[in-house]
Design a protein around this motif. Structure first.
Motif, PDB file in Angstrom:
ATOM      1  N   VAL A 178       3.299   5.852   6.587  1.00 32.75           N
ATOM      2  CA  VAL A 178       2.169   5.313   6.381  1.00 32.75           C
ATOM      3  C   VAL A 178       1.330   4.816   7.798  1.00 32.75           C
ATOM      4  O   VAL A 178       0.105   4.455   7.818  1.00 32.75           O
ATOM      5  CB  VAL A 178       2.190   3.966   5.582  1.00 32.75           C
ATOM      6  CG1 VAL A 178       2.483   4.266   4.106  1.00 32.75           C
ATOM      7  CG2 VAL A 178       2.914   2.860   6.175  1.00 32.75           C
TER       8      VAL A 178
ATOM      9  N   TYR B 282       5.414   6.711  -5.307  1.00 36.00           N
ATOM     10  CA  TYR B 282       4.219   7.080  -4.982  1.00 36.00           C
ATOM     11  C   TYR B 282       4.113   8.799  -5.064  1.00 36.00           C
ATOM     12  O   TYR B 282       2.783   9.208  -5.387  1.00 36.00           O
ATOM     13  CB  TYR B 282       3.701   6.624  -3.552  1.00 36.00           C
ATOM     14  CG  TYR B 282       4.263   7.586  -2.575  1.00 36.00           C
ATOM     15  CD1 TYR B 282       4.125   8.870  -2.162  1.00 36.00           C
ATOM     16  CD2 TYR B 282       5.447   7.038  -1.898  1.00 36.00           C
ATOM     17  CE1 TYR B 282       4.796   9.547  -1.222  1.00 36.00           C
ATOM     18  CE2 TYR B 282       6.287   7.513  -1.163  1.00 36.00           C
ATOM     19  CZ  TYR B 282       5.951   8.844  -0.718  1.00 36.00           C
ATOM     20  OH  TYR B 282       6.613   9.650   0.322  1.00 36.00           O
TER      21      TYR B 282
ATOM     22  N   PRO C 278       0.793  -1.278   0.048  1.00 34.90           N
ATOM     23  CA  PRO C 278      -0.001  -0.037   0.160  1.00 34.90           C
ATOM     24  C   PRO C 278       0.874   1.286  -0.159  1.00 34.90           C
ATOM     25  O   PRO C 278       1.772   1.429   0.733  1.00 34.90           O
ATOM     26  CB  PRO C 278      -0.772  -0.132   1.295  1.00 34.90           C
ATOM     27  CG  PRO C 278      -0.757  -1.771   1.570  1.00 34.90           C
ATOM     28  CD  PRO C 278       0.453  -2.027   1.237  1.00 34.90           C
ATOM     29  N   PHE C 279       0.351   2.152  -0.911  1.00 34.35           N
ATOM     30  CA  PHE C 279       1.259   3.471  -1.022  1.00 34.35           C
ATOM     31  C   PHE C 279       2.402   3.410  -1.343  1.00 34.35           C
ATOM     32  O   PHE C 279       3.294   4.517  -1.346  1.00 34.35           O
ATOM     33  CB  PHE C 279       1.091   4.263   0.377  1.00 34.35           C
ATOM     34  CG  PHE C 279      -0.442   4.287   1.124  1.00 34.35           C
ATOM     35  CD1 PHE C 279      -1.238   4.895   0.450  1.00 34.35           C
ATOM     36  CD2 PHE C 279      -0.565   3.638   2.362  1.00 34.35           C
ATOM     37  CE1 PHE C 279      -2.461   5.063   1.222  1.00 34.35           C
ATOM     38  CE2 PHE C 279      -1.960   3.554   2.694  1.00 34.35           C
ATOM     39  CZ  PHE C 279      -2.956   4.296   2.268  1.00 34.35           C
ATOM     40  N   ARG C 280       3.060   2.387  -1.968  1.00 34.81           N
ATOM     41  CA  ARG C 280       4.511   2.208  -2.526  1.00 34.81           C
ATOM     42  C   ARG C 280       4.635   1.508  -3.834  1.00 34.81           C
ATOM     43  O   ARG C 280       5.310   0.661  -3.965  1.00 34.81           O
ATOM     44  CB  ARG C 280       5.203   1.322  -1.125  1.00 34.81           C
ATOM     45  CG  ARG C 280       5.471   2.233   0.088  1.00 34.81           C
ATOM     46  CD  ARG C 280       6.224   3.412  -0.002  1.00 34.81           C
ATOM     47  NE  ARG C 280       7.568   3.325  -0.810  1.00 34.81           N
ATOM     48  CZ  ARG C 280       8.554   3.157  -0.202  1.00 34.81           C
ATOM     49  NH1 ARG C 280       8.562   3.063   1.097  1.00 34.81           N
ATOM     50  NH2 ARG C 280       9.665   3.104  -0.523  1.00 34.81           N
ATOM     51  N   HIS C 281       3.979   1.989  -4.740  1.00 31.56           N
ATOM     52  CA  HIS C 281       3.893   1.504  -6.022  1.00 31.56           C
ATOM     53  C   HIS C 281       5.260   1.749  -6.567  1.00 31.56           C
ATOM     54  O   HIS C 281       5.740   2.892  -6.330  1.00 31.56           O
ATOM     55  CB  HIS C 281       2.802   1.988  -6.972  1.00 31.56           C
ATOM     56  CG  HIS C 281       3.077   1.725  -8.405  1.00 31.56           C
ATOM     57  ND1 HIS C 281       2.743   0.716  -9.056  1.00 31.56           N
ATOM     58  CD2 HIS C 281       3.816   2.619  -9.344  1.00 31.56           C
ATOM     59  CE1 HIS C 281       2.896   0.561 -10.262  1.00 31.56           C
ATOM     60  NE2 HIS C 281       3.527   1.822 -10.550  1.00 31.56           N
TER      61      HIS C 281
END
Length: 391
Positions: free
Chosen positions: A131, A245, A65-68
Motif C-alpha cells: 500500500v 482484497y 484500507p485495501f485490507r478487507h
C-alpha cells in the motif's frame, strides 16, 4: 479489579486469521487455567463479544484500507476502553500486534509497572509495500515497528526460522521461540473423513486440494491458480476458504482459465466445525506462501492428516521434511505442476505423509498455553519479584 492477563491484538473473530485464532486459544486456555483474562481488540460491527468465557474489551475502529475485512483504531482515544482498563490491575500483558492494540498494551504495562510480552507474528514489510509506494517510507515504518518490540520485556517468535525475519527488520534483542498450537487434535474416526467428502459432494476418485487463509496475492495464490490450470486434465476439486482484497481478482482469474467447474470459493467460515470438514475432506493442503512466518493453517491441516505443499526455503516451510511430513517445491510453476501430478498418482503415499504430519507438527493449544503460563510466571517473577504468581 484484579485481573491476570491482558491479550492485545488487531484481529479477533469474526475477523479470522492465524493470529486471531492464536489469541482466541490463548484466551480460552488461560481463562480455563487461571482466569482473569481480557482480550483487547478493535470493534468489528456486528460482533457478539458476550459469547466468550472471558472478557473482550473492544474499542472504536475503522476499516483498514485495501485490507478487507480488517479493522483498526486508536485505542488510546477511546474513553470507554481507557476507563475499563484503568479499573483493571493486570499481572502481565501480551501484545500480538505492534499497532494500535500493541501500543495500548505497552501503555498499560508502563502505567501498571508490569511485564510486556510481544509476539512477532507477521511479515509487516510485505504488507506495507502493498500500500505504500516508497521503500524509504516502508523502511521508516519498519523502524517504528521495531521500536515497539524494543519496549517489550520479552519478544517471542512462533518458530526458529522467524528469527531471520525479525533480524532482517533490525531487531537486535533476545528472542524466545514459543510454538503455535492447534485446537484440532482429536482422534477422528475413519468414517468422519468419508462423511466429510460426501457432505461436500466429492466423488470417490476426485483429488481434493485446499487453501485456507487470507485471499491476498502475497500468499502466492497466483501460483496455485496457474498450477491448477496446468492439471485441468486430472479429476480434482479445489476449495479456497477465506476472503481478502484479492478475492474478486482470484475468482476472475479462475473464470478466465476455465476452472469454474473444478474450483469453489467458500468465503469465510467462522464455525470451526465447518473448517474441519474441509481439512478432513482434502488430500493436499496447498500453501506455497513466501509471506507467512509460521502459519497455523498448515498445522490445522496436519491435525486432520492432510499434508501441505510448501516452497522450499520459505520461512514457513522449515517445519517440513520433504516426503516425510509434507512436500517441498521450488517457487516455480513447473515444480508445482510436477509435484501435483506425481502426488495425484500416489494417494497412499500422500496418506502416509499426512499421518506423519499429524504426529510430528501438531501440538495442542492446551499444551502450548501450559508452557506460556510457565513463561509468564518466570517473566513476572523476574520483573516484579512478586510471589506467588499464577497457580
Amino acid at each position: 479489579m484484579e485481573a491476570n492477563v491482558g491479550l492485545f491484538n488487531e484481529s479477533f473473530p469474526p475477523v479470522m486469521d492465524g493470529v486471531a485464532v492464536c489469541v482466541q486459544n490463548y484466551a480460552y486456555w488461560l481463562q480455563k487455567k487461571v482466569g482473569g483474562v481480557s482480550v483487547i481488540t478493535p470493534n468489528k460491527p456486528g460482533a457478539n463479544y458476550k459469547q466468550y468465557p472471558y472478557e473482550v474489551l473492544d474499542y472504536i475502529s475503522v476499516p483498514v484500507p485495501f485490507r478487507h475485512p480488517y479493522v483498526t483504531g486508536i485505542a488510546q482515544i477511546d474513553p470507554r476502553l481507557r476507563a475499563k482498563l484503568s479499573r483493571r490491575r493486570f499481572k502481565i500483558v501480551h501484545a500480538h500486534s505492534p499497532f494500535s492494540a500493541g501500543l495500548m498494551a505497552a501503555q498499560v504495562a508502563k502505567s501498571q509497572n508490569i511485564p510486556l510480552v510481544a509476539t512477532f507474528h507477521s511479515k509487516f514489510k510485505d504488507d506495507f509495500l502493498k500500500v505504500v509506494p516508497s521503500e524509504m517510507l516502508v523502511d521508516q515504518a519498519i523502524k517504528i515497528v521495531m521500536e515497539f518490540f524494543d519496549r517489550a520485556d520479552e519478544v517471542w517468535i512462533p518458530q526458529a526460522s522467524v528469527e531471520e525475519v525479525i533480524r532482517e527488520y533490525g531487531y537486535k534483542g533476545h528472542v524466545e521461540v514459543v510454538d503455535n498450537g492447534s485446537d484440532l487434535v482429536s482422534n477422528y474416526p475413519d468414517s468422519f473423513f468419508a462423511d466429510s467428502r460426501k457432505a461436500l459432494g466429492i466423488a470417490p476418485d476426485e483429488f481434493v486440494l485446499l487453501f485456507v487463509g487470507q485471499h491476498i496475492w502475497q500468499k502466492n495464490v497466483r501460483l496455485v491458480i496457474d498450477g491448477l490450470e496446468r492439471i485441468k486434465d486430472l479429476p480434482f476439486k479445489m476449495f479456497f476458504v477465506g476472503t481478502g482484497y484479492a478475492a474478486a481478482e482470484m475468482k476472475e482469474l479462475v473464470n478466465q482459465k476455465g476452472l469454474n467447474s473444478k474450483v469453489t470459493f467458500t468465503g469465510v467460515l467462522t464455525e470451526r466445525d465447518q473448517i474441519v470438514r474441509y481439512y478432513a475432506a482434502a488430500d493436499l493442503f496447498l500453501f506455497p506462501s513466501l509471506y507467512d512466518n509460521a502459519p497455523l493453517v498448515v498445522r490445522e491441516a496436519a491435525a486432520l492428516h492432510t499434508p501441505s505443499i510448501m516452497v522450499e526455503g520459505s520461512t514457513a516451510a522449515t517445519i517440513l521434511k520433504d516426503g516425510q511430513n509434507g512436500f517441498l517445491i521450488s517457487n516455480s510453476l513447473d515444480s508445482f505442476e510436477a509435484c501435483l501430478r506425481k502426488l495425484a498418482k500416489d494417494r497412499e503415499g500422500v496418506k502416509r505423509v499426512g499421518d506423519e504430519a499429524s504426529v510430528s507438527i501438531v501440538r495442542s493449544w492446551e499444551d502450548v498455553v501450559g508452557e506460556v503460563l510457565d513463561r509468564y510466571n518466570a517473566i513476572i517473577e523476574r520483573k516484579t519479584r512478586i510471589r506467588p504468581l499464577f497457580n
